[in-house]
Design a protein around this motif. Structure first.
Motif, short mmCIF file in Angstrom:
data_model
loop_
_atom_site.label_atom_id
_atom_site.label_comp_id
_atom_site.label_asym_id
_atom_site.label_seq_id
_atom_site.Cartn_x
_atom_site.Cartn_y
_atom_site.Cartn_z
N PRO A 109 0.81 -1.23 0.00
CA PRO A 109 0.00 0.00 0.00
C PRO A 109 0.84 1.27 0.00
O PRO A 109 0.44 2.28 -0.58
N TYR A 110 2.02 1.23 0.63
CA TYR A 110 2.88 2.41 0.66
C TYR A 110 3.49 2.67 -0.73
O TYR A 110 3.60 3.82 -1.15
N LYS A 113 0.71 4.18 -2.88
CA LYS A 113 0.41 5.56 -2.49
C LYS A 113 1.52 6.53 -2.94
O LYS A 113 1.25 7.56 -3.58
N VAL A 114 2.76 6.20 -2.61
CA VAL A 114 3.87 7.10 -2.91
C VAL A 114 4.08 7.22 -4.42
O VAL A 114 4.30 8.32 -4.94
N LYS A 116 1.90 6.93 -6.81
CA LYS A 116 0.81 7.73 -7.38
C LYS A 116 0.98 9.21 -7.05
O LYS A 116 0.82 10.08 -7.93
N GLU A 117 1.31 9.52 -5.81
CA GLU A 117 1.45 10.92 -5.40
C GLU A 117 2.61 11.60 -6.12
O GLU A 117 2.50 12.76 -6.54
N GLU A 197 5.77 4.28 4.44
CA GLU A 197 5.80 5.47 3.57
C GLU A 197 6.96 6.39 3.92
O GLU A 197 7.67 6.88 3.02
#
Length: 211
Positions: A109-110, A113-114, A116-117, A197
């Motif tokens: 998940p990290y 998330k990272v 994509k951001e 993250e």
């Protein structure tokens, strides 16, 4: 009588030695196959001794001491092709993972998330997975779908791509492993355990800031 017992003792000693060797080998393979995400120990390995390992298990190399990463190329999980040498000019995050690996699932998940951001922010970062020891692409594809992984992963069921890293460098020695390359395609950072993250960004941000 003593002569008849001697061969039995030799056979018994030999059998114990073979059993001990098998147990030792099995233990080593288990440790290599899937790292402990809670480990805080320093990873082994070297980059000519010119690296620093922090308390989180992340090793970094100063810009002057970095070496070129190998060419990693081949078919991806989604059936396309990829060559990491075409990504020079960007910070490249290489994540070695398998769908069967619990620490890989913990950190996925990290990465989703990272990645994509940073993409949404227009940062010069490319994420590439190295999927290994999965028996089929379907298992790997399901993993990516479940965790929202949108970047490509090279399909490397036999772990051959991991062996391309030169000896004496910060290479991939366990699953999961994360290796970050600077914009010149040189090995700059590595961790041999699952990351969160904050740890992931701590490997990327300094390289983005480099001139």
């Amino acid at each position: 009588m003593s002569l008849s017992r001697a061969p039995r003792r030799r056979r018994s000693t030999s059998g114990r030695a073979i059993l001990l060797t098998a147990v030792t080998l099995a233990s080593a393979l288990t440790l290599t196959a899937c790292g402990d995400s809670g480990s805080g120990s320093k990873p082994s390995g070297s980059a000519g001794g010119n690296y620093v390992t922090g308390p989180s298990g992340i090793s970094t190399v100063s810009k002057a001491d970095r070496v070129d990463a190998p060419k990693l190329d081949g078919e991806t999980v989604d059936g396309k092709t990829l060559d990491t040498t075409t990504l020079k000019g960007k910070v490249v995050v290489l994540n070695v993972w398998g769908s069967w690996c619990p620490p890989c699932r913990a950190e996925a998940p990290y990465f989703a998330k990272v990645s994509k951001e940073l993409a949404d922010a227009g940062k010069d970062v490319a994420f590439v997975g190295l999927n290994t020891r999965d028996n089929s692409k379907q298992n790997a594809a399901s993993f990516e779908q479940n965790f929202g992984i949108t970047y490509p992963s090279l399909y490397d069921p036999d772990g051959k791509l991991m062996l391309r890293f030169p000896k004496g460098t910060l290479n991939a020695q366990s699953i999961p492993s994360t290796i970050v390359l600077d914009k010149e395609g040189k090995i700059a950072a590595r961790t041999l355990v699952a990351v969160n993250e904050e740890q992931l960004r701590s490997m990327i941000d300094p390289l983005l800031a480099e001139q």
